[in-house]
Scaffold this motif. Structure first.
Motif, PDB file in Angstrom:
ATOM      1  N   TRP B   6       0.834  -1.203   0.000  1.00  0.00           N
ATOM      2  CA  TRP B   6       0.000   0.000   0.000  1.00  0.00           C
ATOM      3  C   TRP B   6       0.869   1.253   0.000  1.00  0.00           C
ATOM      4  O   TRP B   6       0.590   2.230  -0.694  1.00  0.00           O
ATOM      5  N   GLN B   7       1.952   1.173   0.811  1.00  0.00           N
ATOM      6  CA  GLN B   7       2.861   2.325   0.882  1.00  0.00           C
ATOM      7  C   GLN B   7       3.517   2.587  -0.484  1.00  0.00           C
ATOM      8  O   GLN B   7       3.643   3.724  -0.921  1.00  0.00           O
ATOM      9  N   THR B   8       3.892   1.475  -1.145  1.00  0.00           N
ATOM     10  CA  THR B   8       4.512   1.585  -2.471  1.00  0.00           C
ATOM     11  C   THR B   8       3.530   2.207  -3.470  1.00  0.00           C
ATOM     12  O   THR B   8       3.898   3.106  -4.246  1.00  0.00           O
ATOM     13  N   LEU B   9       2.291   1.711  -3.429  1.00  0.00           N
ATOM     14  CA  LEU B   9       1.259   2.222  -4.343  1.00  0.00           C
ATOM     15  C   LEU B   9       1.027   3.717  -4.099  1.00  0.00           C
ATOM     16  O   LEU B   9       0.991   4.523  -5.026  1.00  0.00           O
ATOM     17  N   TRP B  10       0.906   4.074  -2.828  1.00  0.00           N
ATOM     18  CA  TRP B  10       0.645   5.474  -2.473  1.00  0.00           C
ATOM     19  C   TRP B  10       1.811   6.370  -2.909  1.00  0.00           C
ATOM     20  O   TRP B  10       1.620   7.442  -3.499  1.00  0.00           O
ATOM     21  N   LEU B  11       3.046   5.899  -2.638  1.00  0.00           N
ATOM     22  CA  LEU B  11       4.239   6.676  -3.033  1.00  0.00           C
ATOM     23  C   LEU B  11       4.265   6.887  -4.554  1.00  0.00           C
ATOM     24  O   LEU B  11       4.547   7.987  -5.033  1.00  0.00           O
ATOM     25  N   LEU B 159       3.868   7.123 -13.797  1.00  0.00           N
ATOM     26  CA  LEU B 159       3.618   5.927 -12.976  1.00  0.00           C
ATOM     27  C   LEU B 159       4.591   4.788 -13.308  1.00  0.00           C
ATOM     28  O   LEU B 159       4.988   4.030 -12.438  1.00  0.00           O
ATOM     29  N   GLY B 160       4.971   4.705 -14.586  1.00  0.00           N
ATOM     30  CA  GLY B 160       5.785   3.564 -15.002  1.00  0.00           C
ATOM     31  C   GLY B 160       7.260   3.861 -15.144  1.00  0.00           C
ATOM     32  O   GLY B 160       8.026   3.014 -15.599  1.00  0.00           O
ATOM     33  N   GLU B 161       7.701   5.075 -14.756  1.00  0.00           N
ATOM     34  CA  GLU B 161       9.101   5.461 -14.965  1.00  0.00           C
ATOM     35  C   GLU B 161      10.043   4.573 -14.137  1.00  0.00           C
ATOM     36  O   GLU B 161       9.790   4.278 -12.991  1.00  0.00           O
ATOM     37  N   PHE B 162      11.162   4.182 -14.771  1.00  0.00           N
ATOM     38  CA  PHE B 162      12.119   3.342 -14.042  1.00  0.00           C
ATOM     39  C   PHE B 162      13.570   3.841 -14.167  1.00  0.00           C
ATOM     40  O   PHE B 162      14.214   4.174 -13.179  1.00  0.00           O
ATOM     41  N   GLY B 163      14.053   3.923 -15.426  1.00  0.00           N
ATOM     42  CA  GLY B 163      15.485   4.141 -15.674  1.00  0.00           C
ATOM     43  C   GLY B 163      16.082   5.364 -15.004  1.00  0.00           C
ATOM     44  O   GLY B 163      17.098   5.282 -14.294  1.00  0.00           O
ATOM     45  N   ALA B 164      15.450   6.516 -15.231  1.00  0.00           N
ATOM     46  CA  ALA B 164      15.981   7.752 -14.653  1.00  0.00           C
ATOM     47  C   ALA B 164      15.840   7.742 -13.132  1.00  0.00           C
ATOM     48  O   ALA B 164      16.731   8.200 -12.400  1.00  0.00           O
ATOM     49  N   THR B 165      14.725   7.166 -12.658  1.00  0.00           N
ATOM     50  CA  THR B 165      14.450   7.166 -11.213  1.00  0.00           C
ATOM     51  C   THR B 165      15.483   6.324 -10.456  1.00  0.00           C
ATOM     52  O   THR B 165      15.996   6.751  -9.412  1.00  0.00           O
ATOM     53  N   ILE B 166      15.809   5.147 -10.994  1.00  0.00           N
ATOM     54  CA  ILE B 166      16.755   4.270 -10.279  1.00  0.00           C
ATOM     55  C   ILE B 166      18.143   4.913 -10.191  1.00  0.00           C
ATOM     56  O   ILE B 166      18.860   4.749  -9.211  1.00  0.00           O
ATOM     57  N   MET B 167      18.488   5.713 -11.233  1.00  0.00           N
ATOM     58  CA  MET B 167      19.793   6.365 -11.223  1.00  0.00           C
ATOM     59  C   MET B 167      19.874   7.474 -10.179  1.00  0.00           C
ATOM     60  O   MET B 167      20.860   7.599  -9.466  1.00  0.00           O
ATOM     61  N   VAL B 168      18.825   8.286 -10.121  1.00  0.00           N
ATOM     62  CA  VAL B 168      18.919   9.503  -9.320  1.00  0.00           C
ATOM     63  C   VAL B 168      18.330   9.322  -7.911  1.00  0.00           C
ATOM     64  O   VAL B 168      18.685  10.046  -6.990  1.00  0.00           O
ATOM     65  N   ALA B 169      17.454   8.309  -7.757  1.00  0.00           N
ATOM     66  CA  ALA B 169      16.822   8.131  -6.443  1.00  0.00           C
ATOM     67  C   ALA B 169      17.184   6.789  -5.793  1.00  0.00           C
ATOM     68  O   ALA B 169      17.030   6.625  -4.581  1.00  0.00           O
ATOM     69  N   GLY B 170      17.638   5.825  -6.603  1.00  0.00           N
ATOM     70  CA  GLY B 170      17.978   4.501  -6.066  1.00  0.00           C
ATOM     71  C   GLY B 170      16.756   3.804  -5.494  1.00  0.00           C
ATOM     72  O   GLY B 170      15.637   4.335  -5.565  1.00  0.00           O
ATOM     73  N   TYR B 171      16.955   2.605  -4.952  1.00  0.00           N
ATOM     74  CA  TYR B 171      15.827   1.919  -4.305  1.00  0.00           C
ATOM     75  C   TYR B 171      16.014   1.987  -2.801  1.00  0.00           C
ATOM     76  O   TYR B 171      16.906   1.337  -2.235  1.00  0.00           O
ATOM     77  N   ILE B 172      15.227   2.814  -2.143  1.00  0.00           N
ATOM     78  CA  ILE B 172      15.255   2.884  -0.682  1.00  0.00           C
ATOM     79  C   ILE B 172      13.832   2.582  -0.207  1.00  0.00           C
ATOM     80  O   ILE B 172      12.913   3.364  -0.489  1.00  0.00           O
ATOM     81  N   SER B 173      13.685   1.443   0.455  1.00  0.00           N
ATOM     82  CA  SER B 173      12.346   0.982   0.833  1.00  0.00           C
ATOM     83  C   SER B 173      11.599   2.046   1.647  1.00  0.00           C
ATOM     84  O   SER B 173      12.132   2.596   2.611  1.00  0.00           O
ATOM     85  N   SER B 202       0.365  -2.446 -11.232  1.00  0.00           N
ATOM     86  CA  SER B 202       0.896  -1.477 -12.209  1.00  0.00           C
ATOM     87  C   SER B 202       0.051  -1.445 -13.463  1.00  0.00           C
ATOM     88  O   SER B 202      -0.269  -0.375 -13.999  1.00  0.00           O
ATOM     89  N   VAL B 203      -0.283  -2.638 -13.956  1.00  0.00           N
ATOM     90  CA  VAL B 203      -1.054  -2.731 -15.197  1.00  0.00           C
ATOM     91  C   VAL B 203      -2.436  -2.097 -15.009  1.00  0.00           C
ATOM     92  O   VAL B 203      -2.898  -1.334 -15.863  1.00  0.00           O
ATOM     93  N   VAL B 204      -3.073  -2.407 -13.869  1.00  0.00           N
ATOM     94  CA  VAL B 204      -4.415  -1.843 -13.616  1.00  0.00           C
ATOM     95  C   VAL B 204      -4.338  -0.311 -13.568  1.00  0.00           C
ATOM     96  O   VAL B 204      -5.157   0.398 -14.174  1.00  0.00           O
ATOM     97  N   LEU B 205      -3.333   0.204 -12.867  1.00  0.00           N
ATOM     98  CA  LEU B 205      -3.160   1.663 -12.751  1.00  0.00           C
ATOM     99  C   LEU B 205      -2.958   2.301 -14.124  1.00  0.00           C
ATOM    100  O   LEU B 205      -3.630   3.274 -14.490  1.00  0.00           O
ATOM    101  N   ALA B 209      -5.475   4.861 -16.274  1.00  0.00           N
ATOM    102  CA  ALA B 209      -5.059   6.207 -16.693  1.00  0.00           C
ATOM    103  C   ALA B 209      -5.171   6.354 -18.203  1.00  0.00           C
ATOM    104  O   ALA B 209      -5.694   7.362 -18.703  1.00  0.00           O
ATOM    105  N   LEU B 210      -4.715   5.361 -18.950  1.00  0.00           N
ATOM    106  CA  LEU B 210      -4.779   5.437 -20.416  1.00  0.00           C
ATOM    107  C   LEU B 210      -6.224   5.439 -20.907  1.00  0.00           C
ATOM    108  O   LEU B 210      -6.559   6.141 -21.855  1.00  0.00           O
TER     109      LEU B 210
END
Lengths: 212, 223
Positions: B6-11, B159-173, B202-205, B209-210
């Motif tokens: 839920w926290q992940t979805l909300w974030l 909602l689906g961004e990955f590449g740029a986010t992992i570089m600049v924000a990393g994965y911090i739970s 992710s797919v439902v979200l 939106a689309l």
């Protein structure tokens, strides 16, 4: 009326509009074939096009002076324009279209325009629910309510069939009679011009060819 | 769904929404300028705006990392002036999503503005309204469906961004763990079943939106 178009020049796709004329009659008809430059001339007076040379002066006020790089914005000209396609705002109803250019201190009241043009039953209708003739009357009323110093009408009846034209024409005569606003009236139809205009200017290929 | 899910979805939702809110004013202004005006450097601006669409997202993320890091020109100034740290925080997530969604937003809004007849704006001005007033009373209401569709579309992109986010924000739970980053992390740690659950969300979200964006685009303006 005093509208001076002095050595006016506006390059168009195939030719240039070149006009040097002073219009003084209460209602002037612009007559000429399609593509002669009539609409372009109205758009210059309305401020929607900028001439490459010459001056436009209305009641002694300079609207355009190409040599002095002066071009008064459309909203400051007090020039009412009813274009051929009417350009009613599709997201507004008839009432909101009418009131769009109306300011509280305006000498022309909404009530009078609604009465003269018989618009009361149309006021709450959306634009796309109006017939061709009804749209014409709303567009005319909208331009009038902005209290213009001059009213430009571009073939206002051209999209209507003969029956509707005969129904709308008396409204135009009523506008002429009741509001005393100088007009330039573009039309292909001689009967309309004869019925409404005091003077006729014929235009062909961007030039004034005859004045009568 | 676990509390962490839920926290992940909300974030994911609020960072995407914040990113779109951040880029909406400049995006709308730029889209209007591109749709309505001719100006020197217009083609260059169009190309620069579209760049994140074609440059690998990871490369965009690297540029952001260099710019926003404590030693970077922007990040250094922000840290020294306001004490703000950007990289590897939720702020970096928002910036990455904003940069990656910007081209799509500008393109959609530009199309929406171009769909409003210039003629109506001109006639509105002959009725005594100034350009700013015409923008609010004619342009914006007539472009509203296209604008809303563009906003929803860029939100979906965020909602689906990955590449740029992992570089600049990393994965911090709990701090930067958006849905796409969490899916990657779960797969990396062998938790495929959990990853599939987040994939479904992710797919439902994205689908919702689309779908909304399509509905807004297809519904015609009254003419």
């Amino acid at each position: 009326m005093s509208l001076v178009l002095e050595n006016l020049r506006l390059p168009l796709a195939d030719f240039a509009l070149e006009v040097n004329v002073e219009l003084a009659a209460p209602v002037t008809g612009l007559f000429g074939p399609s593509g002669a430059g009539k609409t372009s001339l109205l758009e210059v007076v309305a401020g929607l096009r900028r001439p490459s040379a010459g001056r436009v002066q209305l009641h002694g006020r300079v609207l355009d002076d190409a040599a002095a790089h002066r071009h008064l914005a459309p909203e400051k000209r007090h020039v009412g324009y009813v274009p051929q396609d009417l350009a009613l705002f599709p997201h507004l109803n008839a009432r909101a279209n009418l009131e769009f250019g109306h300011s509280p201190g305006s000498p022309i009241s909404s009530a009078k325009v609604v009465e003269i043009l018989e618009l009361a039953p149309l006021l709450d209708r959306r634009v796309h629910h109006l017939s061709g003739g009804e749209k014409q009357r709303v567009a005319l009323g909208r331009a009038l309510l902005a209290s213009p110093a001059i009213l430009l009408m571009d073939e206002p009846l051209s999209s209507l069939d003969q029956r509707l034209r005969q129904r709308v024409l008396p409204y135009l005569q009523a506008v002429r009679r009741e509001f005393s606003i100088p007009m330039i009236y573009v039309s292909h139809a001689r009967d309309e011009i004869e019925m409404l205009c005091d003077e006729v200017l014929e235009i062909a290929g961007g030039q004034c060819t005859r004045r009568s | 769904m676990t509390p962490d899910d839920w926290q992940t979805l909300w974030l994911t939702i609020w960072t995407a929404a914040a990113a779109v809110a951040l880029i909406l004013p400049p995006g709308a202004a730029l889209a209007w300028l591109l749709a309505r005006k001719q100006w020197p450097g217009k083609t260059l601006a169009e190309t620069l705006v579209a760049l994140p669409l074609v440059v690998p997202p990871v490369a965009t993320g690297l540029v952001l990392l260099k710019l926003l890091g404590r030693r970077g020109p922007v990040g250094g100034w922000l840290y020294q002036t306001f004490g703000w740290e950007i990289v590897f925080t939720w702020k970096a997530v928002v910036v990455a999503l904003a940069v990656m969604s910007f081209p799509l937003l500008v393109r959609s809004l530009r199309t929406a503005f171009e769909g409003v007849p210039v003629r109506l704006e001109g006639i509105a001005r002959t009725l005594g309204r100034g350009p700013w007033n015409v923008f609010w009373t004619v342009t914006l209401p007539l472009a509203r469906r296209g604008l809303a569709a563009g906003v929803v579309l860029s939100f979906a992109r965020a909602l689906g961004e990955f590449g740029a986010t992992i570089m600049v924000a990393g994965y911090i739970s709990g701090k930067t763990s958006t849905l796409s980053l969490s899916i990657y992390q779960l797969v990396q740690t062998g938790q495929d079943a959990h990853a599939m659950k987040l994939l479904g969300i992710s797919v439902v979200l994205a689908f919702t939106a689309l779908w909304i964006s399509e509905l807004l685009t297809r519904r015609k303006q009254p003419s």
